[in-house]
Design an enzyme around this catalytic site. Structure first.
Site, mmCIF file in Angstrom:
data_model
loop_
_atom_site.group_PDB
_atom_site.id
_atom_site.type_symbol
_atom_site.label_atom_id
_atom_site.label_comp_id
_atom_site.label_asym_id
_atom_site.label_seq_id
_atom_site.Cartn_x
_atom_site.Cartn_y
_atom_site.Cartn_z
ATOM 1 N N TYR A 1 11.528 -68.920 -7.125
ATOM 2 C CA TYR A 1 11.918 -70.250 -7.623
ATOM 3 C C TYR A 1 12.109 -70.190 -9.143
ATOM 4 O O TYR A 1 13.129 -70.655 -9.663
ATOM 5 C CB TYR A 1 10.865 -71.310 -7.258
ATOM 6 N N LYS B 1 15.549 -70.876 -11.496
ATOM 7 C CA LYS B 1 15.635 -71.866 -12.575
ATOM 8 C C LYS B 1 15.968 -71.194 -13.902
ATOM 9 O O LYS B 1 16.636 -71.761 -14.766
ATOM 10 C CB LYS B 1 14.339 -72.679 -12.636
HETATM 11 P P1 NDP Z 1 13.415 -83.754 -4.138
HETATM 12 O O1 NDP Z 1 12.986 -82.867 -3.035
HETATM 13 O O2 NDP Z 1 12.858 -85.124 -4.178
HETATM 14 O O3 NDP Z 1 15.017 -83.842 -4.181
HETATM 15 C C1 NDP Z 1 15.814 -82.712 -4.000
HETATM 16 C C2 NDP Z 1 17.237 -83.142 -3.723
HETATM 17 O O4 NDP Z 1 18.041 -81.961 -3.574
HETATM 18 C C3 NDP Z 1 17.363 -83.943 -2.437
HETATM 19 O O5 NDP Z 1 18.225 -85.026 -2.641
HETATM 20 C C4 NDP Z 1 17.972 -82.952 -1.455
HETATM 21 O O6 NDP Z 1 18.817 -83.627 -0.522
HETATM 22 C C5 NDP Z 1 18.824 -82.101 -2.408
HETATM 23 N N1 NDP Z 1 19.163 -80.811 -1.812
HETATM 24 C C6 NDP Z 1 18.321 -79.800 -1.461
HETATM 25 N N2 NDP Z 1 19.003 -78.813 -0.865
HETATM 26 C C7 NDP Z 1 20.316 -79.208 -0.827
HETATM 27 C C8 NDP Z 1 21.495 -78.635 -0.327
HETATM 28 N N3 NDP Z 1 21.499 -77.419 0.258
HETATM 29 N N4 NDP Z 1 22.662 -79.313 -0.454
HETATM 30 C C9 NDP Z 1 22.677 -80.530 -1.046
HETATM 31 N N5 NDP Z 1 21.587 -81.130 -1.544
HETATM 32 C C10 NDP Z 1 20.413 -80.472 -1.428
HETATM 33 O O7 NDP Z 1 13.043 -82.965 -5.471
HETATM 34 P P2 NDP Z 1 13.336 -83.301 -7.027
HETATM 35 O O8 NDP Z 1 14.020 -84.588 -7.184
HETATM 36 O O9 NDP Z 1 12.071 -83.074 -7.738
HETATM 37 O O10 NDP Z 1 14.319 -82.091 -7.376
HETATM 38 C C11 NDP Z 1 15.568 -82.256 -8.025
HETATM 39 C C12 NDP Z 1 15.795 -81.087 -8.958
HETATM 40 O O11 NDP Z 1 14.817 -81.112 -9.990
HETATM 41 C C13 NDP Z 1 15.671 -79.711 -8.290
HETATM 42 O O12 NDP Z 1 16.715 -78.882 -8.787
HETATM 43 C C14 NDP Z 1 14.322 -79.195 -8.768
HETATM 44 O O13 NDP Z 1 14.275 -77.793 -8.820
HETATM 45 C C15 NDP Z 1 14.278 -79.814 -10.157
HETATM 46 N N6 NDP Z 1 12.949 -79.937 -10.746
HETATM 47 C C16 NDP Z 1 11.955 -80.642 -10.113
HETATM 48 C C17 NDP Z 1 10.713 -80.759 -10.713
HETATM 49 C C18 NDP Z 1 9.557 -81.460 -10.045
HETATM 50 O O14 NDP Z 1 8.402 -81.261 -10.480
HETATM 51 N N7 NDP Z 1 9.782 -82.314 -9.049
HETATM 52 C C19 NDP Z 1 10.441 -80.184 -12.037
HETATM 53 C C20 NDP Z 1 11.569 -79.457 -12.585
HETATM 54 C C21 NDP Z 1 12.758 -79.365 -11.979
HETATM 55 P P3 NDP Z 1 18.942 -83.316 1.036
HETATM 56 O O15 NDP Z 1 17.647 -82.708 1.475
HETATM 57 O O16 NDP Z 1 19.224 -84.654 1.641
HETATM 58 O O17 NDP Z 1 20.106 -82.383 1.122
HETATM 59 C C1 8X3 Z 2 9.310 -77.765 -10.756
HETATM 60 C C2 8X3 Z 2 8.139 -77.752 -11.661
HETATM 61 O O1 8X3 Z 2 6.139 -76.284 -12.339
HETATM 62 O O2 8X3 Z 2 6.369 -76.876 -10.003
HETATM 63 O O3 8X3 Z 2 10.357 -76.996 -11.289
HETATM 64 O O4 8X3 Z 2 7.843 -75.266 -10.990
HETATM 65 S S1 8X3 Z 2 7.077 -76.485 -11.245
#
Ligand code: NDP
Ligand code: 8X3
Length: 254
Positions: A155, A159
């Site tokens: 992961y 990123k």
């Molecule tokens: P969620 O799981 O709440 O949302 C993830 C979103 O990504 C969903 O809408 C999901 O939609 C979509 N997704 C996943 N796989 C696919 C796919 N193959 N095609 C299209 N859409 C996809 O997590 P977050 O909102 O937290 O994550 C959003 C972004 O933020 C990610 O890139 C994550 O790595 C990043 N992030 C998150 C952090 C955290 O602590 N939460 C911290 C740092 C970064 P669906 O399943 O309906 O396809």
């Molecule tokens: C999501 C935040 O610290 O769980 O990117 O990787 S962490």
């Protein structure tokens, strides 16, 4: 602030992406929202139109499949074909194991979604921005891009690739009028941990206990700030964490 603009958000069915949809609609932007869970997008579209009276187009799309991305973009309604802002947000973590215990399926899912999906959508949407000499791309990377933690391996690597691609885009789009911003959130309470732990809600809850994590809205507000700077200003890179989070592994939990 964004009246008349169109924002394309990947992964809008949950978390940060869904919050960006609300925040950008509130600022007046029309929206194109994609994700795999179309029923969620249908409900979201209803709410957004009712609340903010903006145009919303939704499409079921798995960003891992180039042909699906291509078809969604080819079939955009005429009045929403010009994309002003792209938020490359769709992404996930699958699993939490030592690298020597990792699953090939999990690795492929993360690499295909977080890296290749982002590239596919960018390849399909950025040429029109270059042609117009205008546009803004936000890539959602992570604090994990620069701070690897135990069991984070693949992961974190995906990123890190997103962050590198943001830098590459900043260089390649230089002189075209297209702006690129990389955002690295720390811990945000979304469905992220639940997805990582294969639907184990109890385990996921523990990730966000004992401190106040970021909300999806906090990150959406940062995205809005980034895109509403004057055209001569680019926020290239932004790290946003909960106040109680110093690094990926130092968190002031009570
Ligand atoms: P969620 O799981 O709440 O949302 C993830 C979103 O990504 C969903 O809408 C999901 O939609 C979509 N997704 C996943 N796989 C696919 C796919 N193959 N095609 C299209 N859409 C996809 O997590 P977050 O909102 O937290 O994550 C959003 C972004 O933020 C990610 O890139 C994550 O790595 C990043 N992030 C998150 C952090 C955290 O602590 N939460 C911290 C740092 C970064 P669906 O399943 O309906 O396809
Ligand atoms: C999501 C935040 O610290 O769980 O990117 O990787 S962490």
């Amino acid at each position: 602030m964004l009246k008349g603009k169109t924002t394309f958000i990947t992964g809008a069915s949950s978390g940060i992406g869904m919050n960006c949809a609300f925040t950008f609609a509130e600022a007046g932007s029309n929206l194109i929202l994609i994700a795999r869970r179309i029923e969620r997008l249908e409900e979201l579209k209803k709410q957004l139109i009712e609340k903010f009276q903006v145009k919303v187009h939704i499409a079921k799309c798995d960003v891992r499949i180039y042909e699906e991305c291509e078809s969604v973009i080819k079939n955009l309604p005429n009045d929403l074909k010009k994309i002003d802002i792209l938020i490359n947000n769709a992404g996930l973590a699958c699993g939490f194991n030592k690298i020597y215990e990792g699953s090939l399926k999990d690795w492929n899912t993360m690499i295909d979604t977080n890296i290749k999906g982002l590239l596919y959508i960018t390849k399909l949407l950025s040429p029109q921005m270059v042609e117009r000499g205008d546009g803004h791309i936000i890539n959602i990377a992570s604090i994990a891009a620069t701070q690897v933690y135990p069991n984070g391996n693949v992961y974190c690597a995906t990123k890190s690739a997103v962050k590198t691609l943001s830098q590459a885009m900043i260089i390649d789009f230089n002189g075209t009028g297209v702006r690129v911003s990389n955002i690295d959130p720390g811990l945000v309470e979304t469905e992220f941990a639940e997805v990582r732990f294969s639907g184990d809600k109890e385990r996921a809850k523990t990730v966000y206990q004992g401190y106040i994590p970021l909300s999806g809205k906090d990150v959406a507000d940062a995205c809005l700030f980034v895109v509403t700077r004057p055209k001569h200003v680019t926020i290239q890179d932004l790290l946003i964490t909960p106040t109680d989070q110093a690094t990926t592994t130092i968190i002031n939990k009570t």
